[in-house]
Design a protein around this motif. Structure first.
Motif, PDB file in Angstrom:
ATOM      1  N   ARG A 303      -1.463 -44.487 -29.192  1.00 27.18           N
ATOM      2  CA  ARG A 303      -0.581 -43.606 -29.388  1.00 27.18           C
ATOM      3  C   ARG A 303      -0.945 -43.463 -30.862  1.00 27.18           C
ATOM      4  NH1 ARG A 303       3.136 -49.336 -29.774  1.00 27.18           N
ATOM      5  NH2 ARG A 303       4.517 -47.104 -31.178  1.00 27.18           N
ATOM      6  N   SER A 304      -2.007 -43.561 -31.310  1.00 26.70           N
ATOM      7  CA  SER A 304      -1.749 -43.008 -33.046  1.00 26.70           C
ATOM      8  C   SER A 304      -3.144 -42.150 -32.875  1.00 26.70           C
ATOM      9  CB  SER A 304      -3.476 -44.200 -33.510  1.00 26.70           C
ATOM     10  OG  SER A 304      -1.694 -45.434 -33.915  1.00 26.70           O
ATOM     11  N   LEU A 305      -4.003 -41.909 -32.024  1.00 28.80           N
ATOM     12  CA  LEU A 305      -5.573 -40.438 -32.022  1.00 28.80           C
ATOM     13  C   LEU A 305      -4.543 -39.179 -31.017  1.00 28.80           C
ATOM     14  CD1 LEU A 305      -8.131 -39.577 -32.980  1.00 28.80           C
ATOM     15  CD2 LEU A 305      -8.696 -41.125 -31.375  1.00 28.80           C
ATOM     16  N   SER A 306      -4.925 -38.447 -31.717  1.00 22.88           N
ATOM     17  CA  SER A 306      -4.669 -37.147 -30.334  1.00 22.88           C
ATOM     18  C   SER A 306      -6.164 -36.343 -30.587  1.00 22.88           C
ATOM     19  CB  SER A 306      -3.796 -36.228 -30.040  1.00 22.88           C
ATOM     20  OG  SER A 306      -3.208 -36.159 -31.954  1.00 22.88           O
ATOM     21  N   ALA A 307      -6.664 -35.354 -29.515  1.00 23.26           N
ATOM     22  CA  ALA A 307      -7.257 -33.981 -29.959  1.00 23.26           C
ATOM     23  C   ALA A 307      -6.895 -33.060 -28.973  1.00 23.26           C
ATOM     24  CB  ALA A 307      -8.923 -34.898 -29.295  1.00 23.26           C
ATOM     25  N   GLY A 308      -7.312 -31.588 -29.565  1.00 28.62           N
ATOM     26  CA  GLY A 308      -7.253 -30.785 -28.845  1.00 28.62           C
ATOM     27  C   GLY A 308      -7.815 -29.671 -29.218  1.00 28.62           C
ATOM     28  N   VAL A 309      -7.978 -28.975 -28.139  1.00 26.24           N
ATOM     29  CA  VAL A 309      -9.341 -27.438 -28.418  1.00 26.24           C
ATOM     30  C   VAL A 309      -8.078 -25.993 -27.414  1.00 26.24           C
ATOM     31  CG1 VAL A 309     -11.113 -28.973 -27.779  1.00 26.24           C
ATOM     32  CG2 VAL A 309      -9.811 -27.806 -25.750  1.00 26.24           C
ATOM     33  N   ALA A 310      -7.933 -25.029 -28.425  1.00 27.54           N
ATOM     34  CA  ALA A 310      -7.983 -24.215 -27.434  1.00 27.54           C
ATOM     35  C   ALA A 310      -8.790 -22.825 -27.784  1.00 27.54           C
ATOM     36  CB  ALA A 310      -6.784 -23.963 -28.435  1.00 27.54           C
ATOM     37  N   TYR A 311      -8.479 -21.675 -27.029  1.00 29.82           N
ATOM     38  CA  TYR A 311      -9.636 -19.935 -27.029  1.00 29.82           C
ATOM     39  C   TYR A 311      -8.224 -19.518 -26.871  1.00 29.82           C
ATOM     40  CZ  TYR A 311     -11.283 -16.725 -25.036  1.00 29.82           C
ATOM     41  OH  TYR A 311     -12.066 -14.713 -25.135  1.00 29.82           O
ATOM     42  N   ASP A 312      -8.349 -18.309 -27.656  1.00 28.85           N
ATOM     43  CA  ASP A 312      -7.979 -17.309 -27.974  1.00 28.85           C
ATOM     44  C   ASP A 312      -7.897 -16.078 -27.932  1.00 28.85           C
ATOM     45  OD1 ASP A 312      -5.000 -16.071 -28.594  1.00 28.85           O
ATOM     46  OD2 ASP A 312      -6.831 -14.932 -30.321  1.00 28.85           O
ATOM     47  N   TYR A 313      -7.853 -14.588 -27.159  1.00 24.57           N
ATOM     48  CA  TYR A 313      -8.597 -13.883 -27.135  1.00 24.57           C
ATOM     49  C   TYR A 313      -7.634 -12.990 -27.277  1.00 24.57           C
ATOM     50  CZ  TYR A 313      -9.769  -9.271 -24.381  1.00 24.57           C
ATOM     51  OH  TYR A 313     -10.576  -7.876 -23.936  1.00 24.57           O
ATOM     52  N   THR A 314      -8.056 -11.967 -28.169  1.00 23.96           N
ATOM     53  CA  THR A 314      -7.198 -10.623 -28.788  1.00 23.96           C
ATOM     54  C   THR A 314      -7.616  -9.910 -28.643  1.00 23.96           C
ATOM     55  OG1 THR A 314      -5.462 -12.248 -29.964  1.00 23.96           O
ATOM     56  CG2 THR A 314      -5.272 -10.214 -30.478  1.00 23.96           C
ATOM     57  N   ARG A 315      -6.848  -8.466 -27.881  1.00 22.97           N
ATOM     58  CA  ARG A 315      -8.082  -7.286 -28.039  1.00 22.97           C
ATOM     59  C   ARG A 315      -6.898  -6.125 -28.244  1.00 22.97           C
ATOM     60  NH1 ARG A 315     -11.888  -3.503 -27.996  1.00 22.97           N
ATOM     61  NH2 ARG A 315     -11.436  -1.893 -26.147  1.00 22.97           N
ATOM     62  N   ASN A 316      -7.189  -5.492 -29.671  1.00 23.37           N
ATOM     63  CA  ASN A 316      -6.506  -4.244 -29.634  1.00 23.37           C
ATOM     64  C   ASN A 316      -7.184  -2.821 -28.849  1.00 23.37           C
ATOM     65  OD1 ASN A 316      -5.565  -1.969 -31.236  1.00 23.37           O
ATOM     66  ND2 ASN A 316      -6.375  -2.514 -33.397  1.00 23.37           N
ATOM     67  N   ASN A 317      -6.814  -2.211 -28.578  1.00 23.49           N
ATOM     68  CA  ASN A 317      -6.489  -0.553 -27.721  1.00 23.49           C
ATOM     69  C   ASN A 317      -6.821   0.159 -28.779  1.00 23.49           C
ATOM     70  OD1 ASN A 317      -6.717  -2.301 -25.630  1.00 23.49           O
ATOM     71  ND2 ASN A 317      -5.069  -1.793 -24.610  1.00 23.49           N
ATOM     72  N   GLY A 318      -6.493   0.037 -29.613  1.00 22.71           N
ATOM     73  CA  GLY A 318      -6.521   0.986 -30.693  1.00 22.71           C
ATOM     74  C   GLY A 318      -5.242   1.434 -31.100  1.00 22.71           C
ATOM     75  N   ALA A 319      -5.417   2.635 -32.382  1.00 23.37           N
ATOM     76  CA  ALA A 319      -4.512   4.327 -31.925  1.00 23.37           C
ATOM     77  C   ALA A 319      -5.119   5.872 -32.162  1.00 23.37           C
ATOM     78  CB  ALA A 319      -3.804   3.901 -32.243  1.00 23.37           C
ATOM     79  N   SER A 320      -4.897   6.831 -31.190  1.00 25.68           N
ATOM     80  CA  SER A 320      -5.363   8.216 -32.257  1.00 25.68           C
ATOM     81  C   SER A 320      -6.653   8.010 -31.180  1.00 25.68           C
ATOM     82  CB  SER A 320      -5.053   8.279 -33.384  1.00 25.68           C
ATOM     83  OG  SER A 320      -4.024   8.456 -33.618  1.00 25.68           O
ATOM     84  N   LYS A 322      -8.867   5.297 -31.668  1.00 27.40           N
ATOM     85  CA  LYS A 322     -10.293   4.836 -32.749  1.00 27.40           C
ATOM     86  C   LYS A 322      -9.492   3.175 -32.987  1.00 27.40           C
ATOM     87  CE  LYS A 322      -7.982   7.843 -36.397  1.00 27.40           C
ATOM     88  NZ  LYS A 322      -8.214   8.545 -38.222  1.00 27.40           N
ATOM     89  N   GLY A 323     -10.080   2.535 -34.455  1.00 26.32           N
ATOM     90  CA  GLY A 323      -9.696   1.183 -34.475  1.00 26.32           C
ATOM     91  C   GLY A 323      -9.512   0.304 -33.285  1.00 26.32           C
ATOM     92  N   ALA A 324     -10.571   0.460 -31.954  1.00 24.31           N
ATOM     93  CA  ALA A 324     -10.163  -0.887 -30.905  1.00 24.31           C
ATOM     94  C   ALA A 324     -10.918  -2.155 -31.719  1.00 24.31           C
ATOM     95  CB  ALA A 324     -10.985  -0.231 -30.020  1.00 24.31           C
ATOM     96  N   ALA A 325     -10.827  -3.337 -31.329  1.00 24.56           N
ATOM     97  CA  ALA A 325     -11.080  -4.350 -31.669  1.00 24.56           C
ATOM     98  C   ALA A 325     -11.192  -5.722 -30.676  1.00 24.56           C
ATOM     99  CB  ALA A 325     -10.788  -4.425 -33.285  1.00 24.56           C
ATOM    100  N   THR A 326     -11.753  -6.542 -30.397  1.00 23.21           N
ATOM    101  CA  THR A 326     -11.827  -7.325 -29.855  1.00 23.21           C
ATOM    102  C   THR A 326     -11.788  -8.900 -30.765  1.00 23.21           C
ATOM    103  OG1 THR A 326     -12.292  -6.435 -27.514  1.00 23.21           O
ATOM    104  CG2 THR A 326     -12.628  -8.622 -27.935  1.00 23.21           C
ATOM    105  N   TYR A 327     -11.249 -10.021 -30.358  1.00 20.94           N
ATOM    106  CA  TYR A 327     -11.234 -11.246 -31.993  1.00 20.94           C
ATOM    107  C   TYR A 327     -11.308 -12.361 -30.273  1.00 20.94           C
ATOM    108  CZ  TYR A 327      -9.178  -7.995 -35.402  1.00 20.94           C
ATOM    109  OH  TYR A 327      -8.919  -6.922 -35.775  1.00 20.94           O
TER     110      TYR A 327
END
Length: 388
Positions: A303-320, A322-327
Motif C-alpha cells: 500500500r505504501s511502496l511502489s516501483a517502476g521502470v521504463a524504456y524510451d526510444y526516440t528517433r529523429n530522421n532529420g531534415a535536408s 542532416k540532423g538524424a539522431a537516436t535517443y
C-alpha cells in the motif's frame, strides 16, 4: 484538498456574492516537491543541485464550481507554478499554468475558455511513466511530443464529453492575426476508452507557427518550465517550422499488482525554412520527423511502496539530409508513501544519444536538463513531495 465555502467573506469579495439557493465551493490545492539531483554530465562536469517541481511540478491553484440548476454548473481553474527553493513564481503571469472558466453538464459535456492543456496531454499523459513515477525526470527527450505538458495553449476553446468508459475532447485556439485566420492557430482532439483492466487512447495535435504560438518564451531553444533547463538541441534547430504536428497512441493493461503501459508518438516539424516563425541558421527545408515509443511497468509492492521502470526510444530522421539522431533512455525508481499526501522517492534516468541533433551537435539531453558534452548522460534524484 481543503474546500472553502464561497459564503466566506474572502470568496464573496473575490468571486462575487452567490445566490442564496446555489451550492458553491472553491478548492485550494497544490504540490510542493523538493529534492537533490546528481547529474553525470552537465556541459562536461558532474553537478549536484537542489531542484524542485519534478514529481508533479510545484503549483498552487483554485478550482471552483457554482450550481446553476437544471444540471448545469459554472466551473473555473486558476493555477500557477512556483519554485520552493527560492519562492519565485514559475511564470511571468499570475496564473501561467492554467486559467479558464466554463460551463459543465453531466449530459452535454463541458465547455471551457482560457489557457489550457491540449487534448493530446489530456488523453495520453496518463499512460506514460511521467505520471506514474518520476514526473519531469522522465519526459521524452526535450519533451519533443509534449506528453509532459511543457507547453500550454492560450486563447483556447475546449470541449470535453464523457459517457461511460469513453471520453472525447477537442480544443481550438484562434491565431489572432488580422487577415491571416490560420496563422498561429492550434487545434487538437483525443478519445479515450477506460476499462476495468485495459485502457486505450488516441490523440492529434496541430500547431501553426509553433515557435511563436506554442513553445515557451517564443523560442524552442528556451523554456520557463524548470530552473536548470538550458537550450533544447533535440529540436531547437527547427524554430523555423511552419507547422508542428503530433499523432499519439497510448494504453495500459492492469495485471494486478503490475500496470504495463505503452505510448507511441509521431512528431513532424513541417515547412522548415519559414523565417517568419523563427531563425534557421542551419538552412533546413522540408520536414523533420520524430518517432518515439515508451514502454513501462509500474509495480505496487504494498500500500505504501511502489516501483517502476521504463524504456524510451526516440528517433529523429532529420531534415535536408542532416540532423538524424537516436535517443535511448532507461528510467526507473521507487516511491514510498509516508501518508496519503506525502511521499519520498528515488528515481534515475540514463540516456544514450547517437547521430547529430537538430542544433548540429551530438549531445544527450535526459528529460529537460542541461545537455551533456557528449552522447551520454545520467541523473539520479532523491526527493520529498507533499500534495494538498
Amino acid at each position: 484538498m481543503r474546500k472553502i465555502v464561497c459564503l466566506s467573506v474572502f470568496a464573496a469579495a473575490v468571486f462575487g456574492a452567490p445566490s442564496a439557493y446555489a451550492q458553491n465551493s472553491v478548492t485550494l490545492y497544490g504540490v510542493i516537491d523538493v529534492g537533490i539531483n546528481w547529474q553525470s554530465n552537465a556541459g562536461g562536469k558532474h553537478l549536484f543541485s537542489m531542484v524542485d517541481g519534478m514529481a508533479g511540478a510545484n503549483r498552487f491553484g483554485l478550482r471552483g464550481t457554482e450550481d446553476l440548476g437544471g444540471g448545469w454548473k459554472t466551473v473555473f481553474v486558476l493555477e500557477n507554478g512556483f519554485y520552493a527553493i527560492n519562492g519565485a513564481t514559475q511564470f511571468t503571469g499570475m496564473f501561467g499554468r492554467q486559467a479558464y472558466v466554463g460551463l459543465s453538464n453531466a449530459q452535454y459535456g463541458m465547455l471551457t475558455l482560457g489557457r489550457q492543456y491540449d487534448s493530446l496531454v489530456d488523453t495520453l499523459q496518463q499512460y506514460s511513466i511521467v505520471v506514474k513515477l518520476g514526473g519531469a525526470m522522465f519526459f521524452h527527450p526535450g519533451d519533443v511530443d509534449n506528453i509532459g505538458d511543457s507547453h500550454r495553449v492560450n486563447n483556447a476553446i475546449k470541449y470535453t464529453f464523457k459517457r461511460g468508459p469513453l471520453t472525447a475532447t477537442a480544443l481550438y485556439s484562434m491565431g489572432g492575426v488580422a487577415g491571416q485566420s490560420g496563422r498561429n492557430q492550434i487545434w487538437s482532439a483525443g478519445v479515450n476508452y477506460a476499462g476495468p483492466s485495459f485502457s486505450l487512447g488516441a490523440a492529434y495535435l496541430d500547431v501553426r507557427n509553433p515557435n511563436v504560438s506554442f513553445f515557451p518564451v517564443n523560442n524552442v531553444g528556451a523554456s520557463a518550465s524548470l530552473d536548470n533547463i538550458g537550450p533544447k538541441p533535440v529540436f531547437s534547430g527547427y524554430a523555423s517550422a511552419a507547422t508542428y504536428r503530433v499523432i499519439g497512441l497510448g494504453g495500459h493493461y492492469v495485471f494486478d499488482p503490475v500496470t504495463f503501459g505503452i505510448v507511441y508518438t509521431n512528431v513532424r516539424f513541417g515547412g522548415l525554412g519559414d523565417t517568419s516563425s523563427g531563425p534557421n541558421p542551419l538552412g533546413y527545408t522540408g520536414s523533420a520527423i520524430f518517432n518515439g515509443v515508451e514502454v513501462s511497468a509500474d509495480y505496487r509492492l504494498s500500500r505504501s511502496l511502489s516501483a517502476g521502470v521504463a524504456y524510451d526510444y526516440t528517433r529523429n530522421n532529420g531534415a535536408s539530409g542532416k540532423g538524424a539522431a537516436t535517443y535511448n533512455s532507461v528510467m526507473g525508481g521507487v516511491d514510498y508513501s509516508l501518508s496519503k499526501r506525502t511521499d519520498v522517492y528515488l528515481v534515475g534516468i540514463w540516456q544514450s544519444m547517437t547521430g547529430v541533433d537538430s542544433a548540429g551537435g551530438s549531445e544527450a539531453q535526459a528529460s529537460l536538463f542541461s545537455p551533456s558534452s557528449n552522447g551520454r548522460e545520467a541523473i539520479i534524484r532523491v526527493a520529498m513531495c507533499h500534495r494538498f
